[in-house]
Enzyme design. Structure first.
Site, short mmCIF file in Angstrom:
data_model
loop_
_atom_site.label_atom_id
_atom_site.label_comp_id
_atom_site.label_asym_id
_atom_site.label_seq_id
_atom_site.Cartn_x
_atom_site.Cartn_y
_atom_site.Cartn_z
CE LYS A 46 -5.99 1.83 -1.41
NZ LYS A 46 -7.02 1.84 -0.46
CE1 TYR B 40 -3.36 2.72 0.21
CE2 TYR B 40 -3.79 2.00 2.71
CZ TYR B 40 -4.10 2.91 1.54
OH TYR B 40 -5.19 3.87 1.62
#
Lengths: 295, 295, 295, 295
Positions: free
Chosen positions: A161, A132
Site C-alpha cells: 500500500k 505499508y
C-alpha cells in the site's frame, strides 16, 4: 485469493472514550455491500492510540460482523514486535488472513532493520503481509528497488500500500514483481488508478460506497472517461475538503452528522474536528451528493 | 494600493531553449481581462533555472505587455543577494512595485538569517515584499510567530504567500497583523478561501480565468455555496490531475495543447510532461471545461 | 528538589530476548556513585520496542536497586495515552517522581495536540514532566516560543531535554522561564554546557562516570578549560566513534566487552553492533581510557 | 590521475564585502605543502551567495596561486545549468580538470532530473565530475543503487563526495564500482576512513594541515591506532566545537584570529560568528594545538 479492489481504511468509532461496537455494525451495514473488504485498525483506525486489548476488540467486532465474502486486513503498525505478534495471532485465530504492516515508526530505519522486523512478524503470525509504504508517519523512504529487496527477503509480502506520490514506483512494482499494489491516499486516487493500482486502501469508498464502486468498475472496464466523470462529480468535492492531514476527525464528523457514528470523538493526540472544519467537510460532501444525484 | 485578489503565478514559455516572447503575449491577451495581476519569475516561472539576463527579459516582457491596471509581482528567489538586488532594481526601473521573496534556499536558515537577507534585499531595492513561505523548496519552516517577527523586522513586508497547509497560520496572521495573505497551493485553494486569504497566487486562475474569477467573487461576496459549486465543477477536475509535484510541466503541456504556448518545453532540471501525464491533465481539463459549460 | 546534573539515559540489557536484571544491577553498582540519577526506559532504553509489562519490570528494577538519593526519571514515550498512564501510575507507585515525555510519535502533531496529550498524561499520573524535545524520532519541531507555550499550558512540565542543535533555544528557555534544561545529545554535549544547560541526559556519563562527573563539576565551578581538557581527552574519542545513529547497539557492545552486560543484544528493529562497528567503538573507548590515565 | 587524498573545501575570504585575494594567497602558502588539492567555491566557499563573476575570480585566484602539483576541484553547485556551464568552461580554460557537482537545489529532484542536469553539465564542460551527495542542502537522497545508476548514466562521474552518515553506501560504492569516494563531513571523518574512503573533502585539513596529513598517512599505511591517536588528540577537540551547522563562520573566525584571513566576514544569508561561538571554537582549536605539541 489475491487482494484486489476497494478495501477502505476505516475509522474506529468511540463513545465516551470507549470503542463503540454499535457504530461499527452500522458502518458495516451501510457500506459492506459495495466493498471488497476493510482495513481495520490502520492509521485511520487510530490504532497507535489504542491499547492492545482495544485493538483486539475492534478486530473481533469486524471479524464477527463483516460478511464472510469480504477480506479483512488487520493493521499491525507498532513499535513493539511482541505486541504486534500478539495482535496478529489473535487476528489469525479470528480467521483473518492478511495484515497491513508499516515500518516500525520510532527509531530511524535502515532497510535491514525493516526486513528483520517485518520478517519476524510475518513468520510468527503466518499472515500474508500488505507492506505499508508510508513515509510521513514512519520517516522511512522506499524506492522501487528497496521495496523489491524487502519483498524478496520477506516472502509473505504479497502486496504494497503506497501513500506517497511517486507513481513511478507503482509502475515499476507492477512491471517487475507480482505484488499487488494499493493506492493509499485519497487526494491522488485517480492518478493511482492511472498508474495501475490493483485496488484502493483509502477512505473515499466508505464515504460514497456506490459511487466509488461504480467509478472503479468503469476504470477497470476501460471506460476511463465515465470513471473520471464520477470521480470528479461525486468524490472529488468531498476529498478536496476533508484533508489533508485531518481526514480522520473530519470523516468522523461527517459520520456523526449522517448518524452512522454515535459520536465524532477522536482519541488523543488527534483532536476532534471543530465547527469550521466540519462545515467545510459537509460542504464538500453535500456538493458531491448533489452532483451525484443530478447525473 | 494593497495587493489583493487573483494574481496567478505564471510559467515561463520557452521555444528551442530560449524565452518565447510571443507566447507571453498570447498568455496575457487570453488571461489579463480576468485577473488582478501576475507573479512573474516565481517558482512556477522556473526562475532558479534562468540566467539573470533571462529573468530580466521575462520581467520586461510582462511589464511591457500587461495592462497597466494589473499588479506585477516579480519573483526574486535567489541565493545570491547581489544578483537578487540587480534583478529587483531592474524591475523597479520597469515600474514594478512588488517582489515575491522566499528564504534563500541553499544553507539551512535561522530566522535571523532570513531577516538579514530579506531586510537587505528590501532596503536595496525599495520594493514592497510579499514574503514567500515555502517550506518545500526552501527547507525553512515558519510559525505564525516567526512570520510576525520577520515582518516586524522588515517593514517592507506587506504580504505573505503561503504554500503549506497550516491554515491556522493564515487565521493568526489575519487576526494579529495587517499583512495580506495569499494562498499559494492550488490543491487546497478553497480551504485557503475559508481560512480568510486576501487573494491567490496559484496557477488555476490562468487555466480557467473566467471561472476562477467568478468562483472567487462569489466567495468574497458571501455566496460560499455558488463559489464551491464552480470550484468543484470546473476547477477541481483539472487541479486534481495536474499535480502534485509536476504542475509546471503539465501546465505547459496544456498550454501547448491549447495553442497558448508554442512549446511545452521546460528548463532542466525540470523534465517535460510525458504522454501519459499530458493525457491525465487533458482529461482533468476537459472534464472541467465540460462541466463548466453544462452549468 | 529540582532536577539537576548528570542523569544519563540507560540502555536496557537483554539476555536471550528477556530483560536481564543482573546486568541492571551491575550497571548501577558501577555507575551510581558518580551520578545524580538515571533516565530509565527512554529511547536509549529501547522503550518503544518493549511491552508494557517489560517496561514496568525495568522501572521496578531500577526503583529497587538504585541508591535512594538518586533521581529516577521514567521514560513515558508512547502513542497510546492509556498505556502511558498505566506505566506512569505504576512508576509513581514505585516512588518515582519524574517522567521524560516526548511528543506522541505516529501522527503529525500540532502544538495543540501535544498540549492535549502531555497535559492529560501529567494530570492522570501526577508526575513531574521533563518534556523531551526530540525532532528526529517524533517528527515534531519546537521553537523556544512553542516550548514556552507548552510549558505554560502544562504546569507539570518542570524541565526540557533537548536533542536538537539549536543552542539558541537553550539560552532563550533559560532567560525567559524557570524550566531546567538538559542536554540530550552526546556529540554536542560540551556546546550544551556552554549554552547553559542544568544537566545532561545523555549516554556518556555511564561510559566514563568519574571523568564525566569531573568534567561537569569543573564546568559548573567555572573552570571551563579543565572541563574541556577532560572532555576532549577522555570523553570525545569515544563519543566521536559510537554514533551517530547507532549509539544504542554500540554502547551495548562496549558493555558486553567490559563485562557489565551479559550480552550485546538489542531488540528488533535495532540490529546489534557488527564486528566492524564494535571494533570502531572499542578504539574510541580505549583511546579515551588511555588519555584519561596519562593525565 | 585519480583524485585521492586530502582535498579540503576552502572558505572564501571577504574584505569589506569583496573577495579578498591576499587572504587566499596566505591560505595557500600556509596549507598547500601538506595537501593534495583544494575544493574551491563549494558550499564552504559560500558559492551560492557569490555572483558568477565573483566565482570566476575565486577560481582564477586559486588556479594562479596553487602549486601546479595540487588538484583543483571547482564547485559548480547551481540551479541554472547555463550559469554552471559558463563557470565550468571558465575553469576549464584556467586549466582545471574536475568539478564538484551537487544535485540542483531548488525543485524536488527525481533521479532522472539529476541525470539530465548533471549529464548536460558534464557534456558541455568536458570536466570530470565529483558528484556531491549532500541531502541537507539539496533535499535529495541517494541510495548506493541510485548513485550507481547516476554514475552509469553520466560517465564523467569519477568520484562521489558524501556528507551523510550512511557508511554502508561508501562500502557498497567501493565494492561495486570504480568510483573514488570522499568523506564530506568533518565530524565523522574517522568513521569515513574506516568505511574505506579514498580521501577527504572536508575543512579539517586546512585547520591542522600537518596533523591531518600525518593522521591520514598513518591510516592509509595501516597504522590505525596512531592515526586515531592524532585524530582524537589534535583534530577532534576543534572539530567537536566548530559545528555542526555553522562551520563556515567559525572557521573564518579562527582564520581571522590566526591572521590568515583579514576578516571573519561571511556573505548573507550566513551570519558571522558571534563572540560566544568564536570563544568556543578557539577553545577547541587551542586544546587541539596543545595536545599536538605535548605529543
Amino acid at each position: 485469493m489475491a487482494l484486489l479492489g476497494n478495501i477502505p481504511v476505516v475509522p474506529t468509532p468511540f463513545l465516551n472514550g470507549k470503542i463503540d461496537q454499535e457504530s461499527i455494525v452500522r458502518l458495516i451495514e451501510r457500506t459492506a455491500p459495495h466493498l471488497d473488504g476493510y482495513v481495520v485498525c490502520g492509521s485511520t483506525g487510530e490504532a497507535p492510540a489504542l491499547t492492545t486489548s482495544e485493538r483486539k476488540d475492534v478486530i473481533r467486532a469486524f471479524a464477527k460482523e463483516s460478511p464472510k465474502q469480504l477480506e479483512l486486513v488487520i493493521g499491525l503498525g507498532h513499535t513493539s514486535l511482541e505486541d504486534a505478534i500478539e495482535l496478529g495471532l489473535d487476528a489469525a485465530e479470528a480467521g483473518i488472513k492478511s495484515a497491513l504492516v508499516p515500518s516500525p515508526y520510532y527509531f530511524p530505519n535502515s532497510l535491514d532493520m525493516v526486513i528483520d522486523y517485518v520478517g519476524k512478524l510475518a513468520e510468527a503470525t503466518g499472515l500474508d503481509i500488505v507492506f505499508y509504504d508510508n513515509p510521513v508517519t514512519t520517516k522511512t523512504t522506499f524506492t522501487a528497488d528497496s521495496l523489491i529487496r524487502l519483498s524478496e527477503a520477506v516472502s509473505s509480502i504479497k502486496a504494497v500500500k503506497m501513500t506517497d506520490h511517486a507513481f513511478g514506483k507503482i509502475r515499476e512494482l507492477k512491471a517487475r514483481t507480482k505484488l499487488s499494489v494499493f493506492g493509499g491516499d485519497d487526494i491522488i486516487c485517480f492518478r493511482a488508478f492511472e498508474a495501475g493500482v490493483d485496488g484502493n486502501m483509502i477512505i473515499a469508498p466508505i464515504i460514497f460506497p456506490e459511487a466509488f464502486r461504480e467509478c472503479w468498475n468503469h476504470y477497470v472496464n476501460g471506460d476511463r472517461e465515465r470513471s473520471f466523470d464520477i470521480y470528479s462529480r461525486t468524490l472529488l468535492p468531498f476529498i478536496s475538503m476533508f484533508g489533508p492531514g485531518d481526514e480522520i476527525p473530519t470523516t468522523k464528523a461527517l459520520f456523526k452528522h449522517l448518524g452512522l457514528f454515535s459520536s465524532a470523538e477522536t482519541r488523543t493526540p488527534l483532536l476532534a474536528s471543530d465547527a469550521q472544519r466540519t462545515r467545510e467537510v459537509l460542504l464538500g460532501y453535500q456538493q458531491g451528493l448533489q452532483k451525484q444525484q443530478l447525473k
